[in-house]
Design an enzyme around this catalytic site. Structure first.
Site, PDB file in Angstrom:
ATOM      1  N   ASN A 106      47.159  35.682  45.020  1.00  0.00           N
ATOM      2  CA  ASN A 106      48.149  35.691  46.099  1.00  0.00           C
ATOM      3  C   ASN A 106      49.527  35.417  45.512  1.00  0.00           C
ATOM      4  O   ASN A 106      49.662  35.206  44.307  1.00  0.00           O
ATOM      5  CB  ASN A 106      47.772  34.673  47.182  1.00  0.00           C
ATOM      6  CG  ASN A 106      47.640  33.281  46.611  1.00  0.00           C
ATOM      7  OD1 ASN A 106      48.606  32.697  46.154  1.00  0.00           O
ATOM      8  ND2 ASN A 106      46.412  32.753  46.618  1.00  0.00           N
ATOM      9  N   LYS A 109      35.251  47.281  32.987  1.00  0.00           N
ATOM     10  CA  LYS A 109      36.333  47.745  33.859  1.00  0.00           C
ATOM     11  C   LYS A 109      35.811  48.823  34.822  1.00  0.00           C
ATOM     12  O   LYS A 109      35.151  49.773  34.382  1.00  0.00           O
ATOM     13  CB  LYS A 109      37.448  48.312  32.975  1.00  0.00           C
ATOM     14  CG  LYS A 109      38.711  48.573  33.725  1.00  0.00           C
ATOM     15  CD  LYS A 109      39.801  49.064  32.791  1.00  0.00           C
ATOM     16  CE  LYS A 109      40.931  49.626  33.621  1.00  0.00           C
ATOM     17  NZ  LYS A 109      41.779  50.516  32.880  1.00  0.00           N
ATOM     18  N   PRO A 144      34.427  27.278  47.706  1.00  0.00           N
ATOM     19  CA  PRO A 144      34.353  25.933  48.277  1.00  0.00           C
ATOM     20  C   PRO A 144      35.720  25.499  48.799  1.00  0.00           C
ATOM     21  O   PRO A 144      36.738  25.885  48.226  1.00  0.00           O
ATOM     22  CB  PRO A 144      33.943  25.062  47.079  1.00  0.00           C
ATOM     23  CG  PRO A 144      34.276  25.864  45.868  1.00  0.00           C
ATOM     24  CD  PRO A 144      34.193  27.309  46.267  1.00  0.00           C
TER      25      PRO A 144
HETATM   26  O1  C5P Z   1      42.163  26.562  55.302  1.00  0.00           O
HETATM   27  P1  C5P Z   1      43.407  26.806  54.544  1.00  0.00           P
HETATM   28  O2  C5P Z   1      43.185  27.548  53.261  1.00  0.00           O
HETATM   29  O3  C5P Z   1      44.545  27.404  55.279  1.00  0.00           O
HETATM   30  O4  C5P Z   1      43.898  25.325  54.186  1.00  0.00           O
HETATM   31  C1  C5P Z   1      44.980  25.065  53.378  1.00  0.00           C
HETATM   32  C2  C5P Z   1      44.810  23.750  52.676  1.00  0.00           C
HETATM   33  O5  C5P Z   1      43.502  23.601  52.159  1.00  0.00           O
HETATM   34  C3  C5P Z   1      45.702  23.636  51.475  1.00  0.00           C
HETATM   35  O6  C5P Z   1      46.053  22.277  51.321  1.00  0.00           O
HETATM   36  C4  C5P Z   1      44.831  24.146  50.349  1.00  0.00           C
HETATM   37  O7  C5P Z   1      45.268  23.618  49.111  1.00  0.00           O
HETATM   38  C5  C5P Z   1      43.474  23.641  50.745  1.00  0.00           C
HETATM   39  N1  C5P Z   1      42.355  24.515  50.346  1.00  0.00           N
HETATM   40  C6  C5P Z   1      41.414  24.067  49.436  1.00  0.00           C
HETATM   41  N2  C5P Z   1      40.353  24.856  49.094  1.00  0.00           N
HETATM   42  C7  C5P Z   1      40.185  26.066  49.649  1.00  0.00           C
HETATM   43  C8  C5P Z   1      41.129  26.532  50.573  1.00  0.00           C
HETATM   44  C9  C5P Z   1      42.203  25.742  50.900  1.00  0.00           C
HETATM   45  O8  C5P Z   1      41.557  22.957  48.915  1.00  0.00           O
HETATM   46  N3  C5P Z   1      39.150  26.810  49.304  1.00  0.00           N
END
Ligand code: C5P
Length: 396
Positions: free
Chosen positions: A209, A288, A304
């Site tokens: 991203n 690839k 996770p």
């Molecule tokens: O659920 P969402 O991704 O929008 O939540 C954002 C928050 O959760 C952020 O603080 C991000 O660092 C954390 N997060 C995480 N592990 C993930 C997804 C998001 O720690 N797999």
């Protein structure tokens, strides 16, 4: 923050930016500091001692053999009662001297004989800044615990563009103010995640991203400035490690999870700024993937949730999440606060934050919502750290 009565020695070295030292002196004095100015011989060719004397309201010192000082050792006294020596601008030559411990004029002698911390604001031409020797010297100074402020990038007096401009006086003032700020997180351990993660599709392609890591790095820096011991677990980004911060580089969400698991138990605070990929490719190709006619489908599986895992530990650190939303910020942030069982979440609009140097953030907690306004990511990170420090349970 006022600098009332703070005793600062401002050292000025030779460079066009020396004229900005006049404005810096004015700002420091206005904030309440007691500023003693020492200039190198070269600096006095760019800005007059009379100007600096008028602005600081004190005699200005240039000469190692100045007969206003009664005995030969008296010069050292000029830095002995100081709480900070600030060199602005710091030329390439002067930093080389500092890095090697040379003391062949008054200012370099004062620096080597000091008992107080040293801050330098480099200013030089882009080529001089990028020169290998300068790079080595700056590294040496940082390793010696010298605070290096800037430099900034932009147009230069020589007509070139690039890194090397002295940080603007108002920003140097802000750094001096932070230097003198009480250390709200002294003795606390802070774990920060930052940047994007990369999920392999095949050996050369990834799902990722547009997170730049800037906010997470600013949070790590702000926590370090507040006196914390900081570990920064970082996805792939092109940013320098904040001074004094331990950085662990990871690539995928699962790597990040493993690194967090190792440190979370020992942390007092966990600030999860990383834009962790919610999904990974189920079976990344070993070779690839070749272009075929028609479309390509990738099967994804969920990663996770690192933050939710940390927040569910039996004795969790104080957990702060980030919610980057493209719409309905308050509603989505609140939903995450509840779902992940967090004491606090920071909300921002993704289109106003991702990849940018500035942002606008709002804190959400059980008490309600607290807008922290718009500003540079570093300013916002400092405000956030202050808010977190104020909510911590007292130390056992
Ligand atoms: O659920 P969402 O991704 O929008 O939540 C954002 C928050 O959760 C952020 O603080 C991000 O660092 C954390 N997060 C995480 N592990 C993930 C997804 C998001 O720690 N797999």
């Amino acid at each position: 923050m006022a600098l009332t009565g703070r005793r600062i020695l401002l050292g000025i070295t030779g460079g066009i930016a020396a004229y900005k030292a006049a404005e810096l002196t004015r700002l420091l004095v206005k904030a309440g500091a007691e500023v003693r100015v020492a200039m190198t011989e070269a600096a006095s060719r760019f800005v007059g001692a009379a100007t600096m004397q008028a602005l600081s309201g004190q005699p200005v010192w240039t000469d190692l053999w100045d007969d206003r000082v009664k005995d030969a050792m008296g010069h050292i006294e000029l830095s002995r009662d100081r709480e900070l020596i600030l060199i602005a601008p710091a030329s390439a030559d002067f930093m080389a001297k500092l890095a090697h411990g040379l003391a062949d004029d008054l200012l370099s002698t004062l620096c080597i004989a000091r008992r107080c911390p040293l801050m330098v604001a480099p200013a030089m031409n882009v080529e001089m800044w990028q020169n290998a020797a300068t790079t080595r010297n700056v590294e040496t100074l940082r390793a010696d615990g010298v605070h290096v402020v800037g430099p900034a990038s932009g147009g230069q007096a020589c007509g070139e563009m690039g890194m090397g401009r002295m940080t603007e006086p108002a920003d140097i003032l802000a750094d001096v103010q932070f230097f003198f700020q009480p250390k709200a997180l002294a003795g606390r351990r802070v774990l920060v995640t930052a940047g994007p993660t990369e999920e392999p599709v095949d050996p050369v392609r990834v799902l990722t991203n547009t997170s730049s890591g800037k906010m997470g790095y600013a949070v790590a820096r702000a926590a370090r400035e507040a006196g914390a011991e900081v570990t920064l677990i970082s996805g792939p980004v092109a940013l320098p490690t904040p001074v004094g911060v331990t950085r662990v580089d990871v690539r995928t969400a699962r790597d990040m999870f493993e690194a967090v698991k190792r440190d979370a138990q020992h942390a007092d605070i966990f600030i999860s700024v990383a834009a962790v990929a919610d999904y990974r490719v189920k079976n990344p190709a070993a070779q690839k993937i070749k272009k075929a006619n028609g479309h390509l489908s990738l099967e994804l599986e969920e990663n996770p949730d690192i933050l939710a895992w940390v927040a569910a530990l039996p004795k969790p650190p104080f957990c702060v999440g980030f919610a980057a939303e493209s719409e309905n910020l308050a509603q989505n942030a609140r939903a995450k606060l509840a779902k992940k069982k967090l004491p606090m979440i920071v909300g921002n609009l993704a289109q106003e934050a991702l990849g940018r140097d500035d942002s606008a953030i709002t804190l959400y907690d059980a008490q309600g919502e607290h807008p922290l306004g718009r500003g540079s990511k570093l300013e916002l990170a400092r405000k956030l750290v202050e808010q977190v420090a104020g909510r911590l349970p007292p130390r056992k």
